[in-house]
Scaffold this active site. Structure first.
Site, PDB file in Angstrom:
ATOM      1  N   MET A  22       0.803  -1.216   0.000  1.00 58.57           N
ATOM      2  CA  MET A  22       0.000   0.000   0.000  1.00 58.57           C
ATOM      3  C   MET A  22       0.839   1.271   0.000  1.00 58.57           C
ATOM      4  O   MET A  22       0.321   2.350  -0.272  1.00 58.57           O
ATOM      5  CB  MET A  22      -0.919   0.010   1.226  1.00 58.57           C
ATOM      6  CG  MET A  22      -2.035  -1.026   1.177  1.00 58.57           C
ATOM      7  SD  MET A  22      -3.298  -0.622  -0.034  1.00 58.57           S
ATOM      8  CE  MET A  22      -4.103   0.754   0.770  1.00 58.57           C
ATOM      9  N   VAL A  25       6.325   3.647   4.986  1.00 58.59           N
ATOM     10  CA  VAL A  25       6.259   4.262   6.307  1.00 58.59           C
ATOM     11  C   VAL A  25       7.616   4.888   6.596  1.00 58.59           C
ATOM     12  O   VAL A  25       8.657   4.230   6.438  1.00 58.59           O
ATOM     13  CB  VAL A  25       5.888   3.244   7.400  1.00 58.59           C
ATOM     14  CG1 VAL A  25       5.814   3.938   8.759  1.00 58.59           C
ATOM     15  CG2 VAL A  25       4.563   2.570   7.084  1.00 58.59           C
ATOM     16  N   GLU A  95       1.611   7.604  15.873  1.00 55.88           N
ATOM     17  CA  GLU A  95       2.644   7.519  16.887  1.00 55.88           C
ATOM     18  C   GLU A  95       3.747   6.599  16.383  1.00 55.88           C
ATOM     19  O   GLU A  95       3.503   5.624  15.664  1.00 55.88           O
ATOM     20  CB  GLU A  95       2.077   6.990  18.208  1.00 55.88           C
ATOM     21  CG  GLU A  95       1.572   5.571  18.155  1.00 55.88           C
ATOM     22  CD  GLU A  95       1.117   5.052  19.498  1.00 55.88           C
ATOM     23  OE1 GLU A  95       0.130   4.304  19.529  1.00 55.88           O
ATOM     24  OE2 GLU A  95       1.742   5.393  20.513  1.00 55.88           O
ATOM     25  N   ASP A 142      -8.761  -7.170   8.812  1.00 57.20           N
ATOM     26  CA  ASP A 142      -7.491  -7.648   8.249  1.00 57.20           C
ATOM     27  C   ASP A 142      -6.496  -7.937   9.371  1.00 57.20           C
ATOM     28  O   ASP A 142      -5.324  -7.570   9.301  1.00 57.20           O
ATOM     29  CB  ASP A 142      -6.916  -6.609   7.283  1.00 57.20           C
ATOM     30  CG  ASP A 142      -5.782  -7.198   6.436  1.00 57.20           C
ATOM     31  OD1 ASP A 142      -4.840  -6.452   6.108  1.00 57.20           O
ATOM     32  OD2 ASP A 142      -5.836  -8.396   6.120  1.00 57.20           O
TER      33      ASP A 142
END
Length: 742
Positions: A22, A25, A95, A142
Site C-alpha cells: 500500500m 512508512v 505515533e 485484516d
C-alpha cells in the site's frame, strides 16, 4: 525521496522504516510539536490504472477510514495524530512505535512459535483492544501477525485499524491491481469473508484465532500449498488441535483457539470482552483446564464454488519469513513521493528462462503471456529488493496461470516454479522449497537433459535446501554430482561462476560433515579461482575467504583464522563499506578468534567498538548489537573482571528477553552467562536458580531430550555436586541418563 522532504510544512521525513503493497512508512519529526512520528504515505495511483474515478474513490475512502482510525483512543491501538494529502500523495501521521510485530518476533525464533506466556499475554491484550473497537462499532477485517505490534515495554498494539480495509473491496481491488489477485491474506480470513457474506465483529475473532494458532504452533491452521486449498480449509475443514503440534500448550489456550476458529460465527465466543475475561481468569488460576472436548469433523460443504473474487488469489504472506524492510534498497532521492516505487535493481541470477527459449508451441493468447512475463519480472524485482514473501506470492500466481495456459512442463512454467522454490528457501521453508525444486529438476531433465545448465541449477538448489534441512551427507553427494556435470559441460567449465558457486557450497557442506581438511583445501582453491575470475574484492571472493577462515578455526588454527578474518573485514570495508553487515560480521568473527587465542583484552576492545557500531547502525537492541555486547561480557569474565561481566550479562539477558523472548536460544545463552558470573562471585543460590531457569526454558522450547536441554541439566547437576548436595545431583544425573537412553 530526499530526507529533507517536508509534508504540509510540518512533518519532516527522516528515514524509511517500512515498505509494503500500500505504500511506505517513514520515521519523521513533527516540527510543530517537536516529537518523532511515523508517517505512512500511500502509494499513488499512476495513469496506468486507467480509471480516473478510482483516484477519487481512494481519496474519499482514505479520509473516511482515517477519521475512523483517529477516533480510536486505546492503549492497544496505534494512535493516529493527523492525515491529509500532499502533492498528490495521501499520508497518515501516527505515533512512532518501538518494537516488533508478531511476524518479526516469530522470525527471531527461527520461524518458530512464541513462548507460551507470550502467546497468553498477546491474546489478552489484543482481546481488550478488539473489545474496545467493537464497542465503537468498528471492525478491523485484516487482523494478521504483521498488524499486531509488541513494543519494547511489553505493550501489544493493533496497527492499521481501518486503514487496512482500503483494499478489501474486491471489485475496487481488481481495478487497482490489474492482476485479478484479491488483497488480504487467506491464512487469516473467516469463512464468512471467504463466502462473500456480510461480516461483523465475530469475523475479527476468527482472524484472531488464526493468528493465535500460528504464534502458538509456528504455522497457520490451514498451511496448504495454494490459496484455493487454504480457503477451502477455512470453509470446510476442522483445524488440527494446537496441542497435537505443541503438547506443552495449556488446555485452556487450546480451547480458546478452537472456539475462535468455529466455522459458524454463532459458535465463537460472544465477544472479545468475554475472551479477555477467559484469559484473565485462566491466568489467575480460577478457570478449570479441562481436556478439550472432541469436536466432530465439520461436514463438507456442498461442492459450490468459492466466490468469483477468490479466483487467481495467492496465499499472501504468513507470519514466518517476514522481511525487515529497513534493509530495503535506498530510494532514488530525486524521485519524490510520487516517483517510482521499485528502484535500483541489480542483476540477480537468471532471467525468465521461457523468454529466451520456447520449446513448445503455445495456443495461449499472446497478450496473456506478455502480462505473465511482466509479472514474472516483477517477482524477480521483489526478490532483488529482499521482499521475499511478496515475491513468492507473485511467482505462485504466475506459475498457476502459466501451467493452465502452457502446461506443467513448459519451460516458462518451470521457470516460475523455480522462483517459487528459491523464495521459499530464503524465507525459512526448505521442505516446501525442496518439493518445488524436485519437480523443476525432473521436468527440466526430461525436456533439456541431465547436464543442461538449467537442470544442474535446479539440482544444485536441491542440495542447498538439503543442507538447510540438516541432510548434509545427501547434500554432499548431490553437490559432487552437480559439480561433475558443470565441469564437463561445454557451456560452463571449471572457472564458470556457477561452477565456482557449486564448489563453494561443497566446501561449506564438507565442513558441516566434519571433513575439515577437505573443506579448507576446497575453499582455498575456490577463493583463488574467484579472485582470478571475479577479482579479489568481489563479494563472492570474500564470502569464500570467510569460509576459509571458518575452516581454519574449526581446525584449531586460530592465528591463521584471525589473520584471514581481519583481511576479509578490511576488504569488505573497502568494497561494501565499514557499516555493511558482512563487514561487521567479519569483525565479530575476528573477536572470536582473539578470544580463542587468549587475547581477551584485544577481544574486549574489539567488541566494545563493534557494539557501538552495531548500535549506531541497527539500534541498541538489535540481535547483532546484543551479540557483540555478549562478547564484551564473556571477555570481561576471561579477564577476571566478574562484577563487570555479571552486570553486562544481566543487561544483555534482559534486552534479549525484550527483543527476542525468554525462550530464544540467544537469551538462554545470556542467562547461562549470568549463572556463570554468579558462580565466580560465590553467589551460589542465584547461580543455581539461573542454571535451572536455562534448563527449564530449553526443555520447553526444545524438548527434554534435546542435547542443549541435557547440557543445561548437566550444568545444574555439576553445581549441585560442587555445593555438596550429592543426592540432588545424583537425581539430576539420573534424569539425564534416562533421557539419553543410557
Amino acid at each position: 525521496m530526499a530526507e529533507t522532504r517536508l509534508i504540509q510544512g510540518r512533518y519532516r521525513l527522516l528515514d524509511l522504516i517500512g515498505r509494503g503493497g500500500m505504500g511506505e512508512v517513514w520515521r519523521g519529526r513533527d516540527e510543530s510539536l517537536d516529537r518523532h512520528v511515523a508517517v505512512k504515505c500511500l502509494k499513488p495511483l499512476g495513469p496506468q490504472q486507467g480509471d480516473p474515478g478510482i483516484g477519487r474513490v481512494l481519496r474519499e475512502r482514505f479520509r473516511r477510514e482515517a477519521r475512523v482510525a483517529a477516533s480510536l483512543q486505546h492503549r492497544g491501538i496505534t494512535v493516529v495524530h493527523d492525515f491529509g494529502e500532499d502533492d498528490g500523495v495521501l499520508y497518515l501521521v501516527m505515533e512512532l512505535l518501538e518494537g516488533r510485530n508478531l511476524s518479526q518476533l516469530m522470525d527471531d525464533g527461527v520461524q518458530g512459535p512464541l513462548a507460551v506466556p507470550d502467546v497468553v499475554e498477546v491474546t489478552e491484550q489484543v482481546a481488550h483492544a478488539l473489545a474496545y473497537c467493537h464497542d465503537q462499532g468498528i471492525i478491523h477485517r485484516d487482523l494478521k501477525p504483521a498488524n499486531i505490534m509488541r513494543l519494547t515495554d511489553g505493550t501489544v498494539k493493533i496497527c492499521d485499524f481501518g486503514i487496512a480495509r482500503l483494499g478489501h473491496d474486491a471489485g475496487f481491488t481488481a481495478k487497482l491491481t490489474g492482476t485479478n489477485i484479491a488483497m488480504g491474506t487467506p491464512h487469516y480470513m473467516s469463512p464468512e469473508q471467504i463466502g462473500g457474506e456480510s461480516v461483523d465483529y465475530r469475523s475479527d475473532l476468527y482472524s484472531l484465532g488464526c493468528v493465535l494458532y500460528e504464534i502458538a504452533t509456528g504455522a497457520p491452521p490451514f498451511d496448504h500449498g495454494d490459496a484455493w486449498a487454504v480457503l477451502l480449509g477455512h470453509r470446510d475443514t476442522a483445524p488440527e488441535p494446537p496441542r497435537a503440534k505443541r503438547p506443552e500448550l495449556p488446555d485452556f489456550l487450546e480451547q480458546i483457539v478452537l472456539d475462535l476458529l468455529a466455522k459458524s460465527p454463532d459458535d465463537r465466543p460472544g465477544d472479545a470482552r468475554e475472551l479477555a475475561h477467559r484469559i484473565t481468569a485462566a491466568r489467575g488460576g480460577t478457570l478449570a483446564h479441562p481436556a478439550p472436548a472432541a469436536r466432530a469433523p465439520v461436514p463438507p460443504a456442498p461442492p459450490a464454488e468459492l466466490p468469483d473474487w477468490t479466483r487467481g488469489m495467492t496465499n499472501g504472506p504468513k507470519a514466518t519469513g517476514a522481511v525487515d524492510l529497513r534493509a530495503a534498497v535506498p530510494l532514488d532521492a530525486a524521485a519524490g513521493l510520487t516517483g517510482e516505487w521499485i528502484s535500483r535493481i541489480d542483476g540477480r541470477r537468471t532471467p525468465d528462462a521461457g523468454q529466451a527459449r520456447r520449446t513448445e508451441r503455445s495456443t495461449a493468447p499472446p497478450e496473456l503471456l506478455s502480462v505473465l512475463a511482466t509479472r514474472h519480472t516483477a517477482g524477480l524485482s521483489l526478490s532483488r529488493l529482499g521482499k521475499w514473501e511478496e515475491a513468492v506470492e507473485v511467482h505462485r500466481g504466475v506459475a498457476a496461470e502459466r501451467e493452465q495456459a502452457l502446461g506443467a512442463e513448459h519451460p516458462d512454467t518451470l521457470a516460475s516454479r523455480y522462483e517459487v522454490a528459491f523464495t521459499l528457501s530464503r524465507t525459512g521453508r526448505p521442505a516446501d522449497a525442496l518439493r518445488e525444486y524436485e519437480h523443476v529438476a525432473r521436468g527440466r531433465e526430461l525436456a533439456l537433459g541431465a547436464d543442461h545448465p538449467d537442470t544442474l541449477g535446479a539440482r544444485q538448489e536441491i542440495a542447498y535446501v538439503l543442507g538447510q534441512l540438516g541432510r548434509h551427507f545427501e547434500a554432499h553427494d548431490l553437490y559432487t554430482a552437480v559439480l561433475a556435470g558443470r565441469e564437463r559441460s561445454p557451456h560452463l567449465g571449471p572457472d564458470h561462476p556457477d561452477t565456482l558457486r557449486c564448489r563453494h557450497n561443497l566446501a561449506y557442506n564438507l565442513s558441516r560433515i566434519g571433513r575439515l581438511e577437505e573443506a579448507h583445501r576446497t575453499a582455498g582453491e575456490v577463493a583463488d579461482a574467484r579472485a582470478r575470475v571475479l577479482g579479489p574484492l568481489h563479494p563472492d571472493t570474500l564470502v569464500t575467504r570467510y569460509e576459509v577462515a571458518y575452516a581454519l578455526g574449526r581446525l584449531g588454527r586460530w592465528a591463521e583464522a584471525l589473520q584471514t578474518y581481519r583481511e576479509v573485514a578490511e576488504a569488505r570495508g573497502q568494497a561494501l563499506g565499514a557499516d555493511h553487515p558482512d563487514t561487521l560480521a567479519a569483525r565479530y568473527e575476528a573477536g572470536i578468534s582473539l578470544g580463542r587465542l587468549g587475547h581477551s583484552a584485544d577481544a574486549l576492545a574489539l567488541y566494545r567498538d563493534l557494539a557501538a557500531d552495531r548500535a549506531r547502525v541497527h539500534g541498541p537492541e538489535h540481535p547483532e548489537t546484543l551479540r557483540a555486547r555478549h562478547g564484551i561480557g564473556v571477555n570481561l569474565g576471561r579477564l577476571g573482571r566478574w562484577e563487570e561481566a555479571l552486570e553486562e550479562a544481566r543487561e544483555v539477558c534482559a534486552a534479549r528477553v525484550r527483543a527476542l523472548g525468554p525462550g530464544h536460544p540467544d537469551t538462554q545463552v545470556s542467562r547461562r552467562e549470568v549463572a556463570v558470573g554468579y558462580g565466580w562471585l560465590g553467589r551460589w543460590d542465584e547461580s543455581l536458580a539461573e542454571y535451572r531457569q536455562v534448563a527449564e526454558d530449553r526443555e520447553r522450547a526444545l524438548g527434554p531430550g534435546h542435547p542443549d536441554a541435557l547440557a543445561a541439566r548437566q550444568d545444574e547437576a555439576q553445581l549441585l555436586e560442587r555445593l555438596g548436595r550429592g543426592a540432588e545431583a545424583a537425581e539430576v544425573y539420573g534424569r539425564i541418563a534416562q533421557r539419553r537412553g543410557e
